[in-house]
Design a protein around this motif. Structure first.
Motif, mmCIF file in Angstrom:
data_model
loop_
_atom_site.group_PDB
_atom_site.id
_atom_site.type_symbol
_atom_site.label_atom_id
_atom_site.label_comp_id
_atom_site.label_asym_id
_atom_site.label_seq_id
_atom_site.Cartn_x
_atom_site.Cartn_y
_atom_site.Cartn_z
ATOM 1 N N MET A 131 1.754 0.623 -0.797
ATOM 2 C CA MET A 131 1.203 1.389 -1.912
ATOM 3 C C MET A 131 1.599 2.848 -1.697
ATOM 4 N N VAL A 132 2.280 3.453 -2.684
ATOM 5 C CA VAL A 132 2.703 4.842 -2.572
ATOM 6 C C VAL A 132 2.304 5.589 -3.839
ATOM 7 N N PHE A 133 2.200 6.900 -3.724
ATOM 8 C CA PHE A 133 1.891 7.762 -4.861
ATOM 9 C C PHE A 133 3.098 8.628 -5.162
ATOM 10 N N ARG A 134 3.524 8.631 -6.424
ATOM 11 C CA ARG A 134 4.658 9.450 -6.846
ATOM 12 C C ARG A 134 4.164 10.510 -7.823
ATOM 13 N N ASN A 200 8.224 -6.633 3.657
ATOM 14 C CA ASN A 200 7.582 -6.192 4.897
ATOM 15 C C ASN A 200 6.986 -4.788 4.795
ATOM 16 N N ASP A 201 7.650 -3.880 4.043
ATOM 17 C CA ASP A 201 7.169 -2.496 4.015
ATOM 18 C C ASP A 201 7.818 -1.751 2.855
ATOM 19 N N MET A 202 7.246 -0.579 2.524
ATOM 20 C CA MET A 202 7.776 0.246 1.443
ATOM 21 C C MET A 202 7.448 1.708 1.724
ATOM 22 N N VAL A 203 8.399 2.614 1.403
ATOM 23 C CA VAL A 203 8.167 4.057 1.498
ATOM 24 C C VAL A 203 8.739 4.723 0.249
ATOM 25 N N TYR A 204 8.275 5.973 -0.002
ATOM 26 C CA TYR A 204 8.751 6.737 -1.159
ATOM 27 C C TYR A 204 9.490 7.966 -0.662
ATOM 28 N N ILE A 205 10.695 8.194 -1.192
ATOM 29 C CA ILE A 205 11.517 9.353 -0.850
ATOM 30 C C ILE A 205 11.441 10.310 -2.034
ATOM 31 N N VAL A 211 12.356 4.604 -4.121
ATOM 32 C CA VAL A 211 11.478 3.744 -3.334
ATOM 33 C C VAL A 211 12.356 2.862 -2.466
ATOM 34 N N ALA A 212 12.084 2.854 -1.153
ATOM 35 C CA ALA A 212 12.830 2.012 -0.219
ATOM 36 C C ALA A 212 11.948 0.841 0.183
ATOM 37 N N ILE A 213 12.498 -0.371 0.078
ATOM 38 C CA ILE A 213 11.751 -1.584 0.373
ATOM 39 C C ILE A 213 12.541 -2.432 1.349
ATOM 40 N N ASN A 249 9.888 4.093 7.782
ATOM 41 C CA ASN A 249 9.152 5.349 7.689
ATOM 42 C C ASN A 249 10.073 6.418 7.123
ATOM 43 N N TYR A 250 9.496 7.336 6.346
ATOM 44 C CA TYR A 250 10.270 8.477 5.853
ATOM 45 C C TYR A 250 9.406 9.716 5.953
ATOM 46 N N CYS A 251 10.029 10.816 6.371
ATOM 47 C CA CYS A 251 9.342 12.091 6.469
ATOM 48 C C CYS A 251 10.316 13.206 6.146
#
Length: 976
Positions: A131-134, A200-205, A211-213, A249-251
């Motif tokens: 779950m990510v917030f854009r 398995n996972d998701m991040v937002y860039i 969105v990377a999945i 992970n993204y930062c």
């Protein structure tokens, strides 16, 4: 509604003289207990240690002569609720102790998430993995009110993905916009043979709006996301030739983007783009076009072999197990990685070259305990916080991996998530026990704990903490949203109660507002500040239903009648239940009147009036054939007046139980004499002849709306002399307010239309202490203030207009309408004011209790706003409606004076000095407590080795053999 500035002079002439009563009780009974005890026994040695008001004031002034006598008098009255006129030291101590305990639990300002969790059904059959917030572009919440520290709510989209590959777009209020099966996005993968996928996972860039999945296939897919969700599509993919990706992970550190993933064999891959907005995440020359795919792909092996000055790719061996969590901490320039076994955590340096980098530190716990299921970093204090399967949180220094610095207890099941909010300097931990705990970053104390109610059916699989809006989102197959403090949207959602209001009263003795809602929760508010002083349940079982309440004649005790049928007496200042009367009354009580130490109670589904004796428990009943039920009840002197939904109004002699008069405006404009019959019956006689009405199910909001539509409503004018030419009773029915002379030769003296629209109805009425002003609230949320000082008097000089009803002349001249405004979104259930009507208190079915000036300017909402007597409320939202025309009974119109203009703002005088802020400042400087005290002690403990070393170095330089460490320890800064 339009915003208007409050004229400060219209709020209060001075701060309430009783505003510091609770502070006086807390400060002096705690600080001067020995002196108080001695003086109490000395002053009351011949009276059993009990003191009256005068003696109590003398004792307290002997201790501190600066104490205000009015404050001490109010304190004595709070303790002496049963009007015994004397109090003992034990009673004072008990009052102070219970008040402190209850008031500490009401400090809502310390709670980051004061509201409950809202459950959003997602209709997913599998757990939500990510779950990510854009946030939307151009939206920012940096603008804030510096005085209240409230920032603008940042709008955006939430994006969720379930383990079976269903990706869903949500609005920021979690209205579903679109659901997309990822298996239909031509994302079958290079090695995949079937379209079924497992995410398995998701991040937002955020810099690339992507969105990377990662899935169980050997391919990481990057999707383009924008406000136009129809443009959602695959941008490119990263092909992983070796192992399946288990965590990503993204930062971002400004212009630098750091993307990383871990696989099932324990390897960490790090991809760094020095200028991600300009160059993207991967080198463009490394992309390849595959004939079977419509989007470009890039191989991990290619990126590892061909680094460049703008990009870096590094492979790190972490441990021999699956990587389940990866976190990059920019403040440490390090990666933290947790594995499947949770027995170790690896802290790895930021890779500077493309070669292999060995793990920097391995954190373990003695006994090989499973202490590392999740990790987060505190950049302010430079420490790591880990959560373990044993339910413990551990605090570590990054350079010290042998033992933890601190252990935080509270969870009883494995900890699954730890999140950090830099804006509020707190950590949030979530456990499998569905317990969410908020920890202070400075003291490591738990400042709030609550359960994720409504999500207990399965383990929380994903957490998104939107720190921009302080919004916590939990997910399994459903979604739970909890909006915390900090934004304007949250502030607007704060209500005084969780359920619609039943009633609100003003206590002029203690300058307090007392309100009760359909949950049976009674809240006591300080009118001078808006702060809550006390809160308790009127029913031990915490039943939901209508709760009626009133003060006794002395306004010392609160009387409540709840839907459990019990009548209770309370000391509402410290929530002490004083008595429960041994009589069951029907539900849906419509009126409570206290006269001559007796309580009269009526209900809407019965024509029985309960006549209850407070002291001797000799209870009786009143019934009348003219009363179908009792909608409204009031009293004046010995006259008790009741009104039924059939339009009949009956006046009783409250002492003898005789019915004196009755009237019905639709039948006759004159008062009718009643047969002098004693309708009063004892409890035993009533039970022997008739069955007491049974109680129905609790009334909900809809039922209450039906109830408040019924009329007539009545209110007695107690200060007026009773005669045939003076109206002492106001009734509302069919859109009109009638002024009655309750006399054997009396009748309707005047009437006027009191609601502007057809279908509107008045739901509550009250007057000021002098009864020169009438306040009405209706079902549309409108408040009207009428000048009735000259209304309801039959005079020779009256020139009309008049209406002739069966030969009875009734004046149609309306009283001046001074002000009218919209106070609530719907039904007004109570409107009352202070004795001079400078401040008006309203309560509505919208769950709010609000304070207004008599001109209709909003001072604030209890439970949301706080204010001082010397300043205006920070947010003014009242709308002043200047009603120019008032309709009469004949349909003609007559002009009414418009609302007077608001006076110019000016500073409020303060007659009573207030040293509360000074006391707090001194207390904070010299007596640190709670988080501040623990933070100071921790700082001292960390600095102590350095102080001792500096002292020893100084001794060596001075070469003073006679000077030892013990002689110098006393001047260590801060003390030891």
């Amino acid at each position: 509604m339009d915003k208007k500035k409050v004229p400060e002079t219209s709020f209060m002439d001075s701060r309430s003289e009783y505003a510091d009563t609770e502070n006086t009780a807390k400060m002096f009974t705690a600080k001067y207990i020995p002196e108080i005890a001695k003086l109490f026994h000395k002053a009351g040695e011949n009276k059993g240690g009990r003191l009256n008001i005068e003696e109590f004031c003398e004792v307290m002034k002997d201790i501190n002569g600066a104490l205000d006598e009015n404050v001490l008098t109010a304190l004595h009255m709070m303790v002496d609720t049963n009007c015994k006129n004397t109090i003992s030291l034990g009673e004072l101590m008990d009052f102070q102790l219970k008040t402190n305990q209850l008031s500490e639990s009401l400090n809502f300002k310390d709670k980051l998430f004061p509201q409950g969790m809202k459950i959003i059904p997602s209709n997913h059959h599998r757990a939500i993995i990510g779950m990510v917030f854009r946030p939307f572009e151009g939206q920012t919440n940096r603008e804030q009110d510096n005085e209240e520290n409230v920032r603008m709510y940042q709008k955006g989209q939430y994006i969720s993905v379930s383990s079976d590959g269903l990706l869903t777009f949500w609005t920021n209020v979690f209205e579903k916009q679109l659901t997309i099966p990822l298996s239909n996005q031509e994302n079958t993968g290079l090695y995949s043979k079937v379209k079924k996928i497992h995410v398995n996972d998701m991040v937002y860039i955020k810099e690339l709006r992507q969105v990377a999945i990662c899935t169980t296939e050997r391919e990481l897919t990057f999707y383009h996301c924008s406000e136009d969700i129809e443009q959602f599509a695959i941008s490119y993919s990263l092909v992983v030739e070796t192992n399946i990706v288990s965590a990503i992970n993204y930062c971002s550190t400004g212009t630098k983007g750091v993307f990383s993933y871990g696989d099932i064999k324990g390897f960490l891959y790090v991809f760094i783009s020095n200028n991600i907005q300009a160059n993207g995440l991967f080198c463009r020359q490394a992309y390849e076009k595959i004939a079977l795919k419509k989007y470009p792909t890039v191989y991990v092996s290619s990126l590892l072999k061909n680094p460049s000055k703008d990009f870096l790719c590094v492979k790190v061996s972490i441990f021999n197990e699956e990587c389940t969590l990866i976190r990059f901490f920019p403040s440490l320039d390090m990666f933290a990685v947790c594995g499947r076994s949770s027995k170790a955590m690896v802290l790895s340096d930021f890779p500077k070259t493309s070669g292999r980098v060995s793990p920097n530190r391995i954190f373990t716990v003695a006994g090989n305990q499973e202490a590392f299921s999740c990790v987060e970093c505190s950049p302010m204090v430079g420490q790591l916080v880990t959560g373990g399967v044993d339910g413990l949180l551990r605090v570590w220094f990054p350079h010290k991996n042998i033992s933890c610095e601190d252990t935080l207890k509270g969870h009883v099941r494995p900890i699954t998530h730890i999140l950090y909010n830099q804006n509020d300097s707190v950590f949030i931990s979530l456990s499998e026990d569905m317990n969410v705990r908020v920890w202070s970053e400075h003291s490591w104390l738990c400042v709030q704990s609550f359960r994720a109610h409504g999500m207990e059916h399965s383990r929380i699989s994903s957490v998104c903490y939107n720190t921009c809006n302080n919004e916590l989102v939990l997910a399994n197959t459903d979604i739970g949203k909890c909006l915390g403090r900090g934004t304007d949207v949250f502030k607007n959602t704060i209500t005084s109660h969780d359920k619609p209001l039943c009633s609100a009263l003003y206590n002029s003795t203690f300058k307090q507002v007392v309100s009760v809602c359909q949950n049976g929760v009674v809240s006591v508010w300080d009118i001078s500040t808006g702060r809550i002083l006390m809160q308790f349940h009127a029913t031990p079982e915490q039943r939901v239903g209508i709760t009626a309440m009133s003060f006794d004649e002395a306004k010392r005790r609160l009387i409540t009648a709840s839907d459990d049928g019990k009548v209770r007496l309370w000391n509402f200042n410290n929530a002490t239940e004083l008595a429960v009367l041994p009589v069951n009354v029907p539900k849906d009580v419509t009126g409570i009147v206290c006269m001559n130490n007796r309580i009269f109670i009526s209900s809407r589904n019965s024509n029985i009036i309960f006549d209850l004796d407070i002291e001797k428990n000799y209870h009786r009943f009143l019934t009348h054939d003219y009363l179908k039920d009792i909608i409204s009840m009031d009293a004046s002197g010995t006259l008790l007046i009741t009104a039924s939904s059939n339009g009949n109004i009956v006046a009783w002699n409250a002492d003898t139980g005789e019915d004196l008069y009755w009237c019905n405006g639709t039948m006759s404009p004159q008062i009718q004499m009643a047969a002098r019959i004693d309708h009063r019956q004892s409890v035993a006689k009533r039970r022997g002849r008739h069955r007491i009405p049974s109680c129905k199910q609790p009334t909900d909001w809809t039922d209450m709306k039906t109830w408040v539509k019924k009329s007539p409503l009545i209110i007695c004018l107690k200060t007026r002399e009773e005669n045939m030419n003076t109206a002492t009773l106001l009734t509302f029915s069919s859109g009109y307010i009638n002024a009655w002379s309750v006399n054997s030769k009396g009748g309707i003296i005047a009437k006027f239309r009191a609601v502007p629209e057809k279908g509107s109805t008045i739901t509550t009425m009250s007057t000021d202490a002098s009864e020169s002003l009438l306040l009405t609230g209706d079902n549309t949320g409108r408040i009207c203030l009428w000048n009735i000082k000259e209304f309801g008097f039959k005079k020779q000089e009256d020139t009309g207009p008049f209406v002739d009803i069966d030969g009875w002349h009734v004046s149609l001249c309306p009283p001046p309408l001074l002000h009218s405004w919209r106070a609530h979104q719907s039904w007004v259930v109570s409107v009352t004011c202070d004795p001079t009507c400078k401040n008006i208190i309203t309560a509505g079915l919208d769950c709010t209790v609000q304070l207004w000036t008599r001109e209709g300017y909003c001072i604030g909402r209890f439970g949301r706003d706080e204010w001082e007597a010397t300043q205006a409320c920070p947010e003014m939202t009242a709308v002043q409606e200047e009603v120019e025309i008032v309709h009469t009974a004949e349909g003609k119109t007559f002009e009414s004076p418009p609302s007077s203009p608001a006076p110019a703002p000016s500073p409020l005088p303060s007659k009573v000095p207030d040293f509360t802020d000074l006391y707090k400042m001194i207390d904070k400087l010299y007596f640190p407590k709670g988080d501040a005290l623990l933070a100071d002690l921790r700082k001292m403990r960390r600095k102590l080795p350095k102080w001792i070393k500096d002292i020893n170095d100084a001794i060596k330089v001075l070469n003073r053999s006679d000077l030892a460490l013990e002689d110098t320890i006393y001047w260590v800064p801060g003390g030891v």
